[in-house]
Design a protein around this motif. Sequence first.
Motif, PDB file in Angstrom:
ATOM      1  N   ASN A 225      -6.352   4.361  -4.545  1.00 58.00           N
ATOM      2  CA  ASN A 225      -6.989   4.216  -3.235  1.00 58.00           C
ATOM      3  C   ASN A 225      -7.792   2.927  -3.127  1.00 58.00           C
TER       4      ASN A 225
ATOM      5  N   MET B 149      -3.569  12.071   0.606  1.00 56.89           N
ATOM      6  CA  MET B 149      -2.673  11.071   0.040  1.00 56.89           C
ATOM      7  C   MET B 149      -1.307  11.152   0.714  1.00 56.89           C
TER       8      MET B 149
ATOM      9  N   ALA C  99       0.825  -1.203   0.000  1.00 52.94           N
ATOM     10  CA  ALA C  99       0.000   0.000   0.000  1.00 52.94           C
ATOM     11  C   ALA C  99       0.865   1.262   0.000  1.00 52.94           C
TER      12      ALA C  99
ATOM     13  N   ASP D 240      -9.469   9.158   1.917  1.00 49.40           N
ATOM     14  CA  ASP D 240      -8.887   9.686   0.694  1.00 49.40           C
ATOM     15  C   ASP D 240      -9.635   9.177  -0.537  1.00 49.40           C
TER      16      ASP D 240
ATOM     17  N   VAL E 235      -6.754   5.900   4.079  1.00 52.16           N
ATOM     18  CA  VAL E 235      -6.916   5.547   2.666  1.00 52.16           C
ATOM     19  C   VAL E 235      -8.393   5.622   2.271  1.00 52.16           C
TER      20      VAL E 235
ATOM     21  N   SER F 273      -5.409   0.046  -2.560  1.00 48.64           N
ATOM     22  CA  SER F 273      -4.874   0.065  -1.194  1.00 48.64           C
ATOM     23  C   SER F 273      -5.928  -0.357  -0.180  1.00 48.64           C
TER      24      SER F 273
ATOM     25  N   THR G 166       0.741   4.185  -2.809  1.00 47.33           N
ATOM     26  CA  THR G 166       0.393   5.533  -2.372  1.00 47.33           C
ATOM     27  C   THR G 166       1.536   6.513  -2.593  1.00 47.33           C
TER      28      THR G 166
ATOM     29  N   ASP H 218      -1.629   9.679   4.024  1.00 46.39           N
ATOM     30  CA  ASP H 218      -1.719   8.223   3.846  1.00 46.39           C
ATOM     31  C   ASP H 218      -0.323   7.617   3.832  1.00 46.39           C
TER      32      ASP H 218
END
Length: 301
Positions: free
Chosen positions: A132, A51, A21, A159, A156, A135, A25, A54
């Motif tokens: 996203n 982001m 992830a 987002d 996440v 993730s 990201t 994240d």
Amino acid sequence: MSAGHNHAQVRAGHERLLWIALGLTGSFMIAEVIGAFVTGSLALLSDAAHMMTDALALGISLVAIQVAKRAADRKRTFGYARFEILAAAFNALLLFAVAFYILYEAYQRVQAPTEIQSTGMLVIALLGLIVNLISMRLLSAASGESLNVKGAYLEVWSDMLGSIGVIIAAVVILLTGWGWVDSLVAAAIGFWVLPRTWTLLKESMNVLLQGVPDGIDIDQVEQAIRGVPGVKDVHDLHIWALTSGKNVLSTHLVADATLNTEQKILTQVTELLHEKFDISHATIQVEGDGFEHDEHDEVHA
């Protein structure tokens, strides 16, 4: 031994998912930040800010897992598992800061509107949504097992909804030219994040304050222990969590030796706690019938 091994395997699985992830990201974060400034979109900037948090949250979560792997020592006899909860609390505070920043920027934009390139805004938001969703898919299952992973998952998720909001705003601006929609969506993203962030912070603080873990009713635990043959009374019952999924209990029992041996009572209570309440670490002191309990002589684990 097997329980500890399974727990370690779960943590290893969390770590692998977090690394994937983070790679997704982090790779897209730079493009989205640049895109936000190029298009002039505050909604896209809010999505880019999420982001960015994240990526930071995922990084913090990975550091927390590494620290939690350290073995217990003479100074920290329970080890470093609680560091994961500190990371979750930090992530919550970080989300609060981002949400308030976006709300402030939305207010500033209403006072001084700027030109927005809606086409570029739409393309970048669509790409962000894809990242996203991937993730989220990776972290969804593990988020129910660890507050640390849950913190990263919530960021996440927020987002992802932010990306959807940006896409809607870009389409509206493209069709109507209403630039104020950009600030409206940015503010909506900020307000949406706040209650969910509060939930994460509250759960983290409950662990840090050694509150009874969610999903455990202390009255039910007490009644179940009292139901074990030979247990006449239960007092000084405490239940807390070291970290997600690692619950701990300590208590004093008054036993009737004529009904059962102390060792048999201990065995039955320990098995009950493990099987019914998922409490694998228990410190239990058995006192004989007629024991005089002095509040000032208590020793808590």
